[in-house]
Scaffold this motif. Structure first.
Motif, PDB file in Angstrom:
ATOM      1  N   HIS A  26       0.944  -1.213  -0.012  1.00  0.00           N
ATOM      2  CA  HIS A  26       0.060   0.089  -0.059  1.00  0.00           C
ATOM      3  C   HIS A  26       0.810   1.215   0.164  1.00  0.00           C
ATOM      4  O   HIS A  26       1.907   1.156   0.223  1.00  0.00           O
ATOM      5  CB  HIS A  26      -0.811  -0.094   1.250  1.00  0.00           C
ATOM      6  N   PRO A  27       0.395   2.369  -0.699  1.00  0.00           N
ATOM      7  CA  PRO A  27       0.938   3.669  -0.558  1.00  0.00           C
ATOM      8  C   PRO A  27       1.614   4.034   0.937  1.00  0.00           C
ATOM      9  O   PRO A  27       0.808   3.791   1.968  1.00  0.00           O
ATOM     10  CB  PRO A  27       0.136   4.763  -1.115  1.00  0.00           C
ATOM     11  N   ASN A  28       2.662   4.644   1.033  1.00  0.00           N
ATOM     12  CA  ASN A  28       2.988   5.470   2.514  1.00  0.00           C
ATOM     13  C   ASN A  28       2.327   6.763   2.266  1.00  0.00           C
ATOM     14  O   ASN A  28       1.629   7.168   1.611  1.00  0.00           O
ATOM     15  CB  ASN A  28       4.468   5.272   2.468  1.00  0.00           C
ATOM     16  N   LYS A  29       3.011   7.582   3.270  1.00  0.00           N
ATOM     17  CA  LYS A  29       2.640   8.979   3.269  1.00  0.00           C
ATOM     18  C   LYS A  29       2.990   9.718   1.762  1.00  0.00           C
ATOM     19  O   LYS A  29       2.193  10.563   1.050  1.00  0.00           O
ATOM     20  CB  LYS A  29       3.342   9.948   4.153  1.00  0.00           C
ATOM     21  N   THR A  30       3.962   9.522   1.198  1.00  0.00           N
ATOM     22  CA  THR A  30       4.553  10.154   0.083  1.00  0.00           C
ATOM     23  C   THR A  30       3.685   9.618  -1.177  1.00  0.00           C
ATOM     24  O   THR A  30       3.156  10.086  -1.949  1.00  0.00           O
ATOM     25  CB  THR A  30       5.955   9.828  -0.651  1.00  0.00           C
ATOM     26  N   GLY A  31       3.221   8.188  -1.047  1.00  0.00           N
ATOM     27  CA  GLY A  31       2.467   7.586  -2.079  1.00  0.00           C
ATOM     28  C   GLY A  31       0.946   7.964  -2.274  1.00  0.00           C
ATOM     29  O   GLY A  31       0.604   8.371  -3.114  1.00  0.00           O
ATOM     30  N   TYR A  32       0.375   8.350  -0.911  1.00  0.00           N
ATOM     31  CA  TYR A  32      -0.763   8.997  -0.684  1.00  0.00           C
ATOM     32  C   TYR A  32      -0.833  10.581  -1.254  1.00  0.00           C
ATOM     33  O   TYR A  32      -1.905  11.087  -1.809  1.00  0.00           O
ATOM     34  CB  TYR A  32      -1.224   8.873   0.415  1.00  0.00           C
ATOM     35  N   LYS A  33       0.459  11.260  -0.985  1.00  0.00           N
ATOM     36  CA  LYS A  33       0.451  12.466  -1.491  1.00  0.00           C
ATOM     37  C   LYS A  33       0.429  12.486  -3.223  1.00  0.00           C
ATOM     38  O   LYS A  33      -0.042  13.559  -3.844  1.00  0.00           O
ATOM     39  CB  LYS A  33       1.662  13.196  -1.037  1.00  0.00           C
ATOM     40  N   ILE A  34       0.844  11.634  -3.691  1.00  0.00           N
ATOM     41  CA  ILE A  34       1.174  11.247  -5.073  1.00  0.00           C
ATOM     42  C   ILE A  34      -0.220  11.027  -5.706  1.00  0.00           C
ATOM     43  O   ILE A  34      -0.938  11.753  -6.736  1.00  0.00           O
ATOM     44  CB  ILE A  34       2.012  10.367  -5.676  1.00  0.00           C
ATOM     45  N   MET A  35      -1.073  10.112  -4.931  1.00  0.00           N
ATOM     46  CA  MET A  35      -2.683  10.046  -5.522  1.00  0.00           C
ATOM     47  C   MET A  35      -3.355  11.362  -5.292  1.00  0.00           C
ATOM     48  O   MET A  35      -3.928  11.584  -6.080  1.00  0.00           O
ATOM     49  CB  MET A  35      -3.054   8.668  -4.586  1.00  0.00           C
ATOM     50  N   THR A  36      -3.138  12.189  -4.154  1.00  0.00           N
ATOM     51  CA  THR A  36      -3.943  13.362  -4.028  1.00  0.00           C
ATOM     52  C   THR A  36      -3.444  14.340  -4.944  1.00  0.00           C
ATOM     53  O   THR A  36      -4.395  14.845  -5.634  1.00  0.00           O
ATOM     54  CB  THR A  36      -3.355  14.076  -2.660  1.00  0.00           C
TER      55      THR A  36
END
Length: 303
Positions: free
Chosen positions: A277-287
């Motif tokens: 699953h995405p980490n903090k950086t991954g979820y920022k990219i999704m956002t």
């Protein structure tokens, strides 16, 4: 006769005054339009997020819901006249059929979807994962490729039903559907079948979306799959490392064995707890990718 000669001068004087007034009013209107309109009452926007673990926010170290929390922060920060609130209806591990079942039966979710001004969806990842788990021991690439085609046709129907039911509940709200990504790529770049399956799954999602109005696809495959290896040169180096390590194969019968190995590589955009699953950086990219797509189609959103 003298009185008649003064008439043209008076007429031009009056016209001059009128033109001056018009120019002054026009100038004031232009200046007013350029002023930030942030003093009015915020526009309340309700976003309802439905889907799997990517909606729930698994991997988000803050525990606040991943992109569903971050998108409201970004929208409100960059748009002073907008107040976005979000409702998170993500459930980890659910397939498209299970998400669709909730859309059809869960009262709170249905009520939230009906009121929503924006709807976001994550789905497809668990569908494909179930397929891979049951088909990885197929003895040939030809068989596996044929089964993937059958899977994609079935998934396309399920995705279509989900979007149909969402639209029935809410005929007006724009719907933003995330694609899926390959969490194994950085760890096992030599296993091309998973990347091919992810690509085709995304194609089916886009095909379903293309036949519907006010529904938009948010692609996250390249960013999250490739991680920090965003250039062709970096990806070629990554694959060479796998080749040099003696794991350069793409035999489905060996796939499970390969996935059990530890190559030492890490995707900087995924959680170190599950490497999935995405980490903090991954979820920022999704956002950011969601916001970019939203700003292209929503008139009230600043780019």
């Amino acid at each position: 006769m003298k009185h008649q000669k003064k008439q043209p001068k008076r007429k031009w004087f009056i016209w001059g005054v009128l033109i001056g007034i018009i120019l002054i009013v026009s100038g004031l209107w232009v200046i007013n339009q350029k002023q930030p309109q942030s003093t009015g009452k915020p526009k309340n926007i309700r976003l309802t997020a439905v889907g799997d673990s990517l909606t729930y926010g698994v991997g988000d170290p803050s525990g606040k819901g991943g992109y569903t929390h971050l998108i409201s922060k970004k929208v409100n920060r960059q748009n002073p006249t907008v107040k976005m609130t979000t409702a998170n209806f993500g459930v980890s591990g659910q397939t498209t059929a299970q998400i669709d079942h909730r859309v059809m039966t869960a009262k709170k979710l249905r009520a939230s979807l009906k009121r929503a001004d924006v709807i976001t969806v994550t789905t497809g990842g668990n569908d494909l994962l179930q397929f891979l788990e049951t088909k990885l021991m197929t003895q040939s690439n030809a068989q596996l490729t044929g089964q993937l085609k059958t899977y994609c046709q079935s998934y396309q129907k399920r995705a279509g039903q989900l979007l149909t039911h969402l639209r029935q509940l809410n005929p007006r709200a724009p719907i933003f559907v995330f694609g899926i990504y390959n969490p194994m790529y950085v760890y096992f770049p030599q296993v091309s079948f998973i990347s091919r399956a992810v690509f085709q799954n995304n194609q089916m999602t886009q095909k379903v979306i293309s036949t519907r109005s006010n529904v938009y696809f948010v692609s996250i495959n390249q960013k999250l799959s490739d991680g920090q290896y965003q250039t062709a040169a970096a990806r070629a180096k990554l694959k060479k490392q796998a080749t040099d390590a003696g794991t350069d194969h793409d035999d489905p019968a060996e796939l499970k064995k390969t996935l059990g190995q530890n190559t030492g590589e890490v995707n900087h955009y995924l959680s170190t707890k599950d490497h999935f699953h995405p980490n903090k950086t991954g979820y920022k990219i999704m956002t950011n990718l969601l916001y970019q797509k939203m700003s292209q189609v929503l008139g009230w959103l600043k780019e």
